[in-house]
Design a protein around this motif. Structure first.
Motif: not given
Length: 415
Positions: A240-244
């Protein structure tokens, strides 16, 4: 207890005002050909450089004349004039004309300055060049004057106006081949959830298809934004962090669906706190309470709930007006009307409720509305079958049959 006293829930009006106050236009000015500008927002006023119509012309096929020549004309006293020429669109009459004479004229054709009215062809008798009239026309009858529609220097469309199909022929008639507009807003969209599967795949026990992303992208296609589809993101903090972070680098707006409630596997709030900031979380709205608004380093974040109806309601009511502000568009309040509810509706005080309904006009000409049935936030059939929201105030309770309610007909975004 009033809606404003509900612990942890921000009233809907406050949330809308906060977003409108904190957001600004982020789209740079560009120039587009008129043929490509539909759906874009003007970045400056459009000022007419010419009159429309550009010359006095006829509103009818008929005969142009000076009305004083027929001042005594009547059925009992018909008067004949001599036709001395013709005026067609693009081929005006160029000769001289005297009193007692007239010219044949077509709709849109230029009328000579010496003439001041047009009599339609059905009201005359023609015998070669002799044209006989039986009625006295009024001054300026069937004439369209220079600049009657639009005059030089007039503001035709204002900055912040989103161009519609109705605007394109107007601008073409004024000779605008290019238009100053704002670029498209870039919007990254992703769904979050281990239970989600792409369409076409086989579902295992406990899994569901990712429907929200399709409804979100479908609605966004109606507002002329550039959509960047990130697909499905697992309920994993690192993913999720990488995608955001990646979405923040590519887009002006990041929209997620799911992962904004209070479950153990909902990491979006945790990530947002780390790499951005949260404006508010949880609203006094039904459906859609776990809606999140925040900011990343380069973009604005909208966290939509995972339930299908909640996602589309919050996108439509909250995110779309906010994105309009970010696109330079003049934001308008939605159309809302009073209607008589012919069903009983269940509602608990404390949240603004957007129930789904169908409005119509009864035999008495009265605007009425009916419910589409089950109003659960996971029951999307109630949305598909509806044509409006029944907007029930925060502090209102159950609605009895025959009570007046406020409805919001769906705009073209939802039709």
């Amino acid at each position: 207890m009033s809606s404003c006293d509900v612990p942890g829930l921000m009233p809907l009006a406050d949330a809308i005002n906060k977003m409108q106050d904190t957001l600004c236009n982020v789209c740079e000015a560009i120039t587009l050909p008129l043929s490509s500008a539909l759906g874009y927002t003007l970045n400056q006023d459009i000022i007419s450089q010419q009159n429309v119509p550009p010359f006095n012309n006829s509103a009818m096929d008929g005969y142009a004349l000076h009305c004083d020549d027929l001042i005594d004309c009547s059925v009992m006293h018909p008067i004949s004039l001599i036709e001395v020429g013709k005026s067609f669109a693009g081929a005006p009459f160029e000769g001289s004309i005297q009193r007692g004479q007239c010219i044949r004229i077509m709709t849109g054709a230029m009328i000579p300055d010496a003439l001041n009215c047009v009599v339609m062809q059905e009201q005359v008798t023609v015998d070669g060049e002799t044209i006989t009239f039986v009625n006295a026309p009024k001054l300026h009858n069937n004439l369209r004057f220079t600049g009657e529609d639009i005059s030089v220097g007039q503001t035709v469309l204002s900055k912040g106006h989103k161009l519609t199909p109705r605007d394109i022929p107007l601008l073409a008639s004024l000779g605008f081949s290019e238009l100053p507009v704002y670029r498209q807003l870039k919007v990254a969209v992703m769904s979050s959830g281990d239970e989600l599967r792409p369409l076409g795949s086989k579902l295992e026990q406990g899994e569901i298809y990712d429907s929200n992303r399709y409804s979100i992208i479908g609605l966004l296609s109606r507002i002329n934004v550039e959509v960047i589809d990130f697909g499905i993101i697992k309920d994993d903090y690192s993913e999720i962090k990488a995608a955001l972070i990646k979405a923040d680098q590519q887009a002006d707006v990041v929209i997620t669906s799911g992962g904004v409630s209070v479950g153990d596997a909902d990491f979006i709030k945790q990530v947002l706190n780390e790499i951005g900031e949260i404006g508010f979380w949880k609203l006094a709205i039904k459906p859609g309470k776990p809606f999140a608004f925040g900011k990343l380093q380069n973009s604005v974040f909208f966290g939509l709930p995972g339930n299908p109806v909640s996602a589309i309601v919050t996108l439509y009511q909250l995110a779309v007006p906010a994105m309009a502000k970010m696109s330079g568009e003049a934001v308008k309040a939605p159309l809302r009307l009073n209607a008589v509810c012919i069903d009983t509706l269940r509602k608990a005080p404390g949240r603004t409720d957007f129930q789904r309904g169908n409005y119509s006009v009864n035999e008495q000409g009265q605007l009425i509305v009916t419910t589409t049935g089950n109003q659960g936030s996971g029951v999307f059939s109630s949305m598909s079958q509806s044509n409006c929201f029944i907007v029930l105030e925060q502090d209102r309770g159950n609605i009895a049959k025959g009570e007046t309610v406020e409805i919001e007909p769906y705009s073209q975004l939802m039709d």
